[in-house]
Structures are given as structure tokens and as C-alpha cells.
Design a protein around this motif. Structure first.
Motif, short mmCIF file in Angstrom:
data_model
loop_
_atom_site.label_atom_id
_atom_site.label_comp_id
_atom_site.label_asym_id
_atom_site.label_seq_id
_atom_site.Cartn_x
_atom_site.Cartn_y
_atom_site.Cartn_z
N CYS A 68 0.86 -1.19 0.00
CA CYS A 68 0.00 0.00 0.00
C CYS A 68 0.89 1.25 0.00
CB CYS A 68 -0.88 -0.03 1.25
SG CYS A 68 -1.80 1.50 1.55
N CYS A 71 0.45 2.77 3.86
CA CYS A 71 0.80 2.07 5.10
C CYS A 71 1.71 0.87 4.87
CB CYS A 71 -0.47 1.62 5.83
SG CYS A 71 -1.28 0.22 5.04
N CYS A 131 -4.50 -0.05 0.28
CA CYS A 131 -5.13 -1.22 0.88
C CYS A 131 -6.63 -1.00 1.01
CB CYS A 131 -4.50 -1.55 2.22
SG CYS A 131 -4.65 -0.23 3.43
N CYS A 135 -7.32 4.51 3.67
CA CYS A 135 -6.16 4.10 4.47
C CYS A 135 -5.55 5.32 5.15
CB CYS A 135 -5.12 3.44 3.57
SG CYS A 135 -3.56 3.14 4.41
N ASN A 147 -4.15 2.65 10.83
CA ASN A 147 -5.37 1.88 10.63
C ASN A 147 -5.62 0.96 11.82
OD1 ASN A 147 -5.74 2.81 7.90
ND2 ASN A 147 -4.08 1.44 7.31
ZN LIG Z 1 -2.81 1.15 3.53
#
Ligand SMILES: [Zn+2]
Ligand SMILES: [Zn+2]
Length: 175
Positions: A68, A71, A131, A135, A147
Motif C-alpha cells: 500500500c 501504510c 489497501c 487508508c 489503521n
Molecule cells: Zn494502507
């Protein structure tokens, strides 16, 4: 995986129709290596057009794990490929006809299926991978995945509304 093209190039021009396995297990780019997971067989046909011109067609689907953008969590991206490509084996470098691809996936009488797929993967590589749409990313001070929880580094968190603006800005720059 190599497919021999001598039959389709011979006088009889027998059409090639084969189902093979993709050999590569990862996509290697400058930015990193991305594992290929859940491969399906690759269906390849090669048809003779005229002289040394061939039409290649391939379809397959598989997934690549890409982190991602915000993250770094693993995201599985499915690639569904279904494409045709004209190659002229008679054309030497520099005199490739317009609309014809470089035949760099063909070496002598062999079609290199992985090479052909690789260039399609590059064309379809996503510019942004998240993701999930919202996010929250990771805290750039302590590394907490936002998250999964919060941290105490106040004021350093990106306001989610700001990240939308930032993404818009990024998109503008890409245009
Ligand atoms: Zn993410
Ligand atoms: Zn923090």
C-alpha cells in the motif's frame, strides 16, 4: 517458457495454440520486487498473417502483491491480461512498422512468453495502490500503522481530508 514458432513460420503456417505456465515468480522493477501469487495458465495463440508477420494473442490472470502506498501493507492486485500483438520478424531494428511491437520477446524461432507478459505488466502497472480507499497510513514519527491504532505524536498525523487533497494534487501532477 518458450514456445517454438517454426511450425507457424514454415510453409504450412500451422497455428500455434498452447496453454503454458508463467515461469516468473516476481515482477522486478526499479522500485522493488513484487511476488506473483495465484497464477493461472497462459493461453497463447500465434497466427500467421503474411510473409514473416505474426499475430500473437495471450490471455491469463494472476495476482501480484504490492505494498500500500500509505501504510505499506500487502495488497493483492489482480492482473487480467488479454491482448494481441503484431510482430514482423522481417523488420530489423529501426525499421519497425508503425503499430508493430518490437519483437524482443522473440529470439530466433522461440517466443519467450514471460518476456511478452512482462511488458504487458509494465503497461498495466497501477500508479497508485491503496489497501483501502481511506487508508490512514503510518505515523511518520513513530511508525504506528494508524489503521490499527493511534499514537501520541499529535499534530504530525495527516488529516485524512488533507491526504485527499494531497492525492488530488498528485493526480494533477501526473496528468
Ligand atoms: Zn494502507
Ligand atoms: Zn506516532
Amino acid at each position: 517458457m518458450l514456445i517454438n514458432l517454426s511450425d507457424v513460420l514454415s510453409e504450412r503456417h500451422t497455428m500455434v495454440d498452447e496453454t503454458v505456465q508463467m515461469e516468473m515468480d516476481e515482477v522486478r522493477l526499479k522500485a522493488g520486487r513484487y511476488p506473483i501469487v495465484r497464477k493461472e495458465p497462459v493461453h497463447v495463440t500465434v497466427t500467421h498473417i503474411k510473409e514473416r508477420e505474426l499475430e500473437l494473442h495471450a490471455d491469463t490472470r494472476f495476482s501480484v502483491v504490492i505494498p500500500c502506498d500509505r501504510c505499506l501493507a500487502d495488497v493483492e492486485r489482480e492482473f487480467v491480461l488479454d491482448f494481441s500483438r503484431m510482430v514482423d520478424l522481417a523488420a530489423s531494428e529501426g525499421e519497425l512498422k508503425e503499430g508493430f511491437d518490437e519483437s524482443d520477446c522473440i529470439d530466433g524461432y522461440d517466443l519467450d512468453v514471460d518476456k511478452m507478459l512482462y511488458s504487458e505488466i509494465l503497461i498495466g502497472w497501477p500508479t497508485k495502490v491503496l489497501c483501502r480507499e481511506d487508508c490512514k497510513g503510518i505515523c511518520n514519527v513513530c511508525g504506528q500503522n494508524l489503521n490499527e491504532g493511534t499514537c501520541d505524536c499529535e499534530d504530525t498525523h495527516l488529516d485524512p481530508r488533507m491526504s485527499v487533497v494531497r492525492d488530488l494534487f498528485k493526480n494533477f501532477k501526473e496528468v
